[in-house]
Design an enzyme around this catalytic site. Structure first.
Site: not given
Ligand code: DSN
Length: 430
Positions: A50, A52, A195, A221, A224, A230
């Site tokens: 933990y 925080e 974003d 994120t 990707k 993630r």
């Molecule tokens: N789920 C993501 C995507 O597939 O683009 C977006 O949040």
């Protein structure tokens, strides 16, 4: 010791998913294959702790090594994207957007983002999402050509005077005019959030333009095109004063974005950071700082162009007639299938895509008029333009024989023969 010796029931599912990832063509543009080093960090003992708070300002003891790890991740994020401040604690992209809005807005303030059905994201103000329940949401769309209509955005911003303007999407195959969007929103004294969840790997590698210097806040994120675990990050310029102390009366929020962001993430929204995820993000960012990552990102773009061209040659209609990034959208109804039917038939052939609405879609998101596909995961396996051309041929065959199980099974065999030549996770077994 393998998981199958202690929990064969669970191990069976993991091994089946491993096989699916190894043998199929993973073409969902938001997915990728992380390195074994990212997996090692994710599966580490760091999950036990933990922490925080932020480095050197924790609410728990025993965080000296966690501090080292989080500082390393932050330094790498700052270097990679060329920003002053990085918060790498958001659990994923949606929490990152939630924190960015929470940092800037009071309940009821107006936010503006791209309509979900035109490619935007739930957290940019879609009606069932917190971003429209707790804030007043105005949505912009694309023009009939599928491209962002900057004049429409400007008119809406002047009329509605949002506090926040989002750009970024889950299904937009083109680039953004960041300077223009910044000018539009700054003229009404609002904040610009870019974003870059989908494109962050391409931006980090410098193969497409970056919003740094234009956007007030950047959210992303990490899983990707950036090819990490993630997770989420929030980036901005400026120096944090004291992340855990509120702004003093009269202080201009614009000059304290790092502090506002940090406070929004914790204690505003989240609890303890996921330290195993932080370490895996540090590994990811270290990998993205290597020269080889730029070559990877360039190949994602080349593969996407090659696939888009080959699909157009086969008579497919692509939204905006092509792509400038890693993804594309096919209007499947022009080839006689709904998006859902196409997703299912391609799945049977070992090709994983997702059904998706297209601009001005008259169908529902549960069975829309299109599919979305991309090249990041295939490129990680080492596939190039030659493979993209073959994949376009298979996709076309699937559309022509979508009800013929024998043809679909035959394509699946050919897909497996190809993926065998581009092996992934050979050393893994659960
Ligand atoms: N789920 C993501 C995507 O597939 O683009 C977006 O949040």
């Amino acid at each position: 010791m393998l998981l199958q010796t202690t929990d064969p029931e669970l191990a069976k599912s993991l091994n089946s998913e491993l096989k699916r990832q190894q043998e199929g063509l993973e073409m969902i543009p938001s997915e990728n294959y992380v390195s074994k080093y990212v997996l090692e960090a994710l599966g580490s003992i760091l999950t036990n702790k933990y922490s925080e708070g932020f480095p050197d300002q924790r609410y728990y003891g025993g965080n000296q090594f966690i501090d080292e790890i989080e500082k390393l991740a932050k330094e790498r994020a700052k270097k990679l994207f060329g920003v002053d401040h990085a918060n790498i604690q958001p659990y994923s992209g949606s929490p990152a957007n939630q924190a960015a809005i929470f940092a800037l807005c009071n309940p009821g303030d107006t936010i503006m983002g791209m309509h979900l059905f035109y490619g935007g994201h739930l957290t940019h103000g879609w009606k069932v999402n917190f971003s429209a329940k707790y804030y007043r949401s105005i949505q912009y769309t694309t023009g009939s050509d599928g491209l962002l209509d900057y004049d429409q955005i400007e008119t809406l911003v002047k009329k509605e005077r949002p506090k926040v303007l989002f750009c970024g999407a889950t299904a937009y195959p083109r680039l953004y005019d960041y300077p223009r969007l910044a000018k539009i929103i700054h003229e009404v004294d609002g904040y610009f959030i870019a974003d870059i969840a989908h494109e962050s790997g391409l931006i980090a590698a410098g193969v497409i333009p970056s919003p740094v210097g234009y956007a007030d806040i950047i959210t992303t994120t990490t899983h990707k095109t950036l090819r990490g675990p993630r997770g989420g990050m929030i980036l901005c310029n400026g120096k944090p004063s004291h992340p855990l102390a509120p702004l003093k009366k009269g202080e201009n929020p614009r000059e304290h974005l790092p502090t506002l962001i940090d406070r929004a993430v914790f204690p505003g929204l989240q609890g303890g950071p996921h330290n195993h995820q932080t370490a895996a993000i540090a590994v990811t960012l270290g990998e993205a700082l290597q020269p080889s990552f730029k070559i990877y990102a360039e190949q994602i773009l080349k593969n996407a162009k090659s696939l888009a061209d080959a699909l157009i040659d086969k008579g497919f209609e692509l939204v905006t007639n092509g792509t400038d990034n890693h993804l594309m959208l096919i209007n499947t109804t022009k080839k006689g299938l709904t998006g859902k039917e196409a997703e299912l038939a391609l799945d049977k052939a070992g090709i994983t895509v997702n059904k998706n609405t297209i601009p001005f879609d008259e169908r529902s998101p549960y069975d829309p008029s299109g599919i979305r596909l991309g090249t990041p995961a295939l490129t990680t396996r080492g596939m190039k333009e030659k493979e993209m051309e073959q994949i376009a041929i298979w996709i076309s065959e699937v559309f022509d024989h979508s009800n013929d199980e024998k043809v679909l099974a035959h394509i699946r065999e050919q897909v497996k023969a190809t993926t065998d030549q581009f092996p992934i996770y050979k050393e893994i077994e659960y």
